[in-house]
Design a protein around this motif. Structure first.
Motif, PDB file in Angstrom:
ATOM      1  N   GLN A  60       0.814  -1.220   0.000  1.00 29.29           N
ATOM      2  CA  GLN A  60       0.000   0.000   0.000  1.00 29.29           C
ATOM      3  C   GLN A  60       0.850   1.273   0.000  1.00 29.29           C
ATOM      4  O   GLN A  60       0.300   2.381  -0.035  1.00 29.29           O
ATOM      5  CB  GLN A  60      -0.920   0.013   1.230  1.00 29.29           C
ATOM      6  CG  GLN A  60      -1.897  -1.142   1.285  1.00 29.29           C
ATOM      7  CD  GLN A  60      -2.829  -1.167   0.094  1.00 29.29           C
ATOM      8  OE1 GLN A  60      -3.370  -0.132  -0.303  1.00 29.29           O
ATOM      9  NE2 GLN A  60      -3.014  -2.349  -0.487  1.00 29.29           N
ATOM     10  N   ARG A  87      -1.804   7.030  -2.019  1.00 28.66           N
ATOM     11  CA  ARG A  87      -2.476   6.270  -0.965  1.00 28.66           C
ATOM     12  C   ARG A  87      -2.333   7.019   0.360  1.00 28.66           C
ATOM     13  O   ARG A  87      -1.545   7.938   0.497  1.00 28.66           O
ATOM     14  CB  ARG A  87      -1.869   4.867  -0.840  1.00 28.66           C
ATOM     15  CG  ARG A  87      -2.011   4.021  -2.089  1.00 28.66           C
ATOM     16  CD  ARG A  87      -3.419   3.491  -2.267  1.00 28.66           C
ATOM     17  NE  ARG A  87      -3.567   2.789  -3.542  1.00 28.66           N
ATOM     18  CZ  ARG A  87      -3.351   1.490  -3.713  1.00 28.66           C
ATOM     19  NH1 ARG A  87      -2.944   0.750  -2.692  1.00 28.66           N
ATOM     20  NH2 ARG A  87      -3.528   0.929  -4.897  1.00 28.66           N
ATOM     21  N   ARG A  88      -3.130   6.576   1.337  1.00 26.16           N
ATOM     22  CA  ARG A  88      -3.102   7.185   2.660  1.00 26.16           C
ATOM     23  C   ARG A  88      -2.411   6.256   3.659  1.00 26.16           C
ATOM     24  O   ARG A  88      -2.355   5.032   3.466  1.00 26.16           O
ATOM     25  CB  ARG A  88      -4.527   7.453   3.138  1.00 26.16           C
ATOM     26  CG  ARG A  88      -5.300   8.436   2.258  1.00 26.16           C
ATOM     27  CD  ARG A  88      -5.037   9.849   2.696  1.00 26.16           C
ATOM     28  NE  ARG A  88      -5.757  10.829   1.873  1.00 26.16           N
ATOM     29  CZ  ARG A  88      -5.702  12.132   2.059  1.00 26.16           C
ATOM     30  NH1 ARG A  88      -4.950  12.630   3.041  1.00 26.16           N
ATOM     31  NH2 ARG A  88      -6.363  12.961   1.280  1.00 26.16           N
ATOM     32  N   ILE A  89      -1.904   6.865   4.747  1.00 23.74           N
ATOM     33  CA  ILE A  89      -1.273   6.082   5.810  1.00 23.74           C
ATOM     34  C   ILE A  89      -2.222   4.984   6.294  1.00 23.74           C
ATOM     35  O   ILE A  89      -1.815   3.843   6.535  1.00 23.74           O
ATOM     36  CB  ILE A  89      -0.872   6.988   6.984  1.00 23.74           C
ATOM     37  CG1 ILE A  89       0.221   7.972   6.564  1.00 23.74           C
ATOM     38  CG2 ILE A  89      -0.434   6.158   8.186  1.00 23.74           C
ATOM     39  CD1 ILE A  89       1.566   7.355   6.340  1.00 23.74           C
ATOM     40  N   ASP A 141      -4.309   3.283   4.724  1.00 25.75           N
ATOM     41  CA  ASP A 141      -4.392   2.141   3.810  1.00 25.75           C
ATOM     42  C   ASP A 141      -3.383   1.062   4.217  1.00 25.75           C
ATOM     43  O   ASP A 141      -3.661  -0.137   4.103  1.00 25.75           O
ATOM     44  CB  ASP A 141      -4.130   2.581   2.371  1.00 25.75           C
ATOM     45  CG  ASP A 141      -5.168   3.587   1.866  1.00 25.75           C
ATOM     46  OD1 ASP A 141      -6.273   3.633   2.431  1.00 25.75           O
ATOM     47  OD2 ASP A 141      -4.848   4.335   0.925  1.00 25.75           O
ATOM     48  N   GLY A 159      -8.076   5.065   3.990  1.00 27.24           N
ATOM     49  CA  GLY A 159      -8.503   6.416   3.645  1.00 27.24           C
ATOM     50  C   GLY A 159      -8.196   7.457   4.700  1.00 27.24           C
ATOM     51  O   GLY A 159      -8.388   8.650   4.466  1.00 27.24           O
ATOM     52  N   SER A 160      -7.705   7.034   5.861  1.00 24.73           N
ATOM     53  CA  SER A 160      -7.387   7.975   6.927  1.00 24.73           C
ATOM     54  C   SER A 160      -5.902   8.320   6.904  1.00 24.73           C
ATOM     55  O   SER A 160      -5.095   7.653   6.257  1.00 24.73           O
ATOM     56  CB  SER A 160      -7.752   7.380   8.292  1.00 24.73           C
ATOM     57  OG  SER A 160      -6.932   6.258   8.591  1.00 24.73           O
ATOM     58  N   GLY A 161      -5.540   9.382   7.612  1.00 22.36           N
ATOM     59  CA  GLY A 161      -4.138   9.752   7.733  1.00 22.36           C
ATOM     60  C   GLY A 161      -3.629  10.531   6.536  1.00 22.36           C
ATOM     61  O   GLY A 161      -4.345  10.793   5.564  1.00 22.36           O
ATOM     62  N   GLY A 162      -2.374  10.906   6.613  1.00 23.74           N
ATOM     63  CA  GLY A 162      -1.772  11.713   5.562  1.00 23.74           C
ATOM     64  C   GLY A 162      -1.591  10.949   4.265  1.00 23.74           C
ATOM     65  O   GLY A 162      -1.563   9.716   4.236  1.00 23.74           O
ATOM     66  N   MET A 163      -1.469  11.720   3.193  1.00 18.93           N
ATOM     67  CA  MET A 163      -1.276  11.115   1.873  1.00 18.93           C
ATOM     68  C   MET A 163       0.190  10.809   1.643  1.00 18.93           C
ATOM     69  O   MET A 163       1.068  11.620   1.963  1.00 18.93           O
ATOM     70  CB  MET A 163      -1.798  12.044   0.777  1.00 18.93           C
ATOM     71  CG  MET A 163      -1.699  11.445  -0.618  1.00 18.93           C
ATOM     72  SD  MET A 163      -2.454  12.490  -1.884  1.00 18.93           S
ATOM     73  CE  MET A 163      -4.197  12.317  -1.456  1.00 18.93           C
ATOM     74  N   ARG A 202       3.480  10.376  -0.608  1.00 21.96           N
ATOM     75  CA  ARG A 202       3.980  11.054  -1.799  1.00 21.96           C
ATOM     76  C   ARG A 202       5.312  10.455  -2.223  1.00 21.96           C
ATOM     77  O   ARG A 202       6.027   9.857  -1.405  1.00 21.96           O
ATOM     78  CB  ARG A 202       4.135  12.553  -1.523  1.00 21.96           C
ATOM     79  CG  ARG A 202       2.831  13.251  -1.174  1.00 21.96           C
ATOM     80  CD  ARG A 202       3.073  14.645  -0.633  1.00 21.96           C
ATOM     81  NE  ARG A 202       3.744  15.500  -1.613  1.00 21.96           N
ATOM     82  CZ  ARG A 202       4.246  16.697  -1.309  1.00 21.96           C
ATOM     83  NH1 ARG A 202       4.200  17.151  -0.075  1.00 21.96           N
ATOM     84  NH2 ARG A 202       4.824  17.416  -2.259  1.00 21.96           N
TER      85      ARG A 202
END
Length: 248
Positions: free
Chosen positions: A136, A141-143, A145, A187-191, A193
């Motif tokens: 993931q 994606r998000r943390i 995930d 879907g939660s947390g930072g994105m 990069r």
């Protein structure tokens, strides 16, 4: 703020990661009944120094050893000691190497001899959960995930994830943003990069996930005495996919 790493900086972290990987490879060859975790600790420190690295955990916030050695019900941050490992034990060896100021972090759980079927299944599942999380680690994606992938795999296999300890960014410092929860919702947390470098390090336990901290202020163990296992890699998020920096 998460500090994004350049391709050159990721290469520097990879150099430290290679030292960590070589140490784990050497541990796998020598760990056996009768060996002590203090012997392993001293061996790792010598091996790092021979490769131009420094054991970054030693002295970090007062921690006195080059490695953490967590046996059976010890969840993490166990102190190496002179108690011989016994047939059927499991031990997690966690280490951070520093090469020219750049750090990489990896933990691995080893079985001493042959473990029980339940313990072997715990280790297999914990390792699989790590790689489910790594899958993931992609831009966009998000943390959360990562956390959901880890938790779903663990719980579907009958194990719990210890929520008290998280992964983290890493680079010049051992602990940098972001924190990586292994029980978060998708879907939660930072994105994530391109250029994010972080550790993914879930701890799975056979029983309940609650822990307590020993009188040394470091050693964490399960409250119910159930055994736990942890596998950890340092991973770079890149447009080409996740890159494991602590693998040979």
């Amino acid at each position: 703020m998460t500090e994004l790493k350049t391709e050159e900086e990721i290469g520097c972290i990879r150099k430290a990661g290679r030292v960590v990987a070589e140490c784990h490879q050497a541990i796998a060859r020598r760990i056996a009944p009768g060996v002590t975790t203090l012997e392993i600790d001293r061996f790792v420190e010598r091996m790092m120094v021979e490769r131009g690295a420094r054991p970054a955990q030693k002295g970090y916030r007062g921690y006195p050893f080059a490695t953490c050695a967590s046996v059976n019900e010890i969840v993490c941050h166990g102190f190496p000691d002179t108690v011989p490992l016994q047939q059927g034990d499991i031990v997690t060896i966690d280490m951070v190497a520093d090469v020219d100021g750049w750090k990489a972090d990896s933990a691995w759980t080893y079985t001493i001899g042959k473990g029980s079927p339940q313990v072997e299944y715990l280790l297999k599942t914990a390792k699989q959960a790590l790689f489910r999380g790594i899958q993931q680690a992609l831009p966009g994606r998000r943390i959360g995930d990562i956390g959901q992938a880890v938790r779903q795999h663990a719980e579907s296999s009958g194990f719990a994830v210890v929520p008290s300890f998280v992964g983290h960014g890493i680079g010049r410092d051992i602990h940098e943003p972001p924190e990586v929860s292994h029980v978060a919702r998708a879907g939660s947390g930072g994105m994530l990069r391109d250029g994010t470098v972080l550790t993914i390090e879930p701890i799975l336990t056979i029983g309940r996930p609650e822990v307590w901290i020993g009188s040394d202020g470091w050693t964490a163990q399960t409250r119910d005495g159930s055994w736990s296992a942890q596998f950890e890699h340092t991973v770079a998020v890149t447009a080409a996919g996740p890159v494991i920096l602590t693998a040979l």
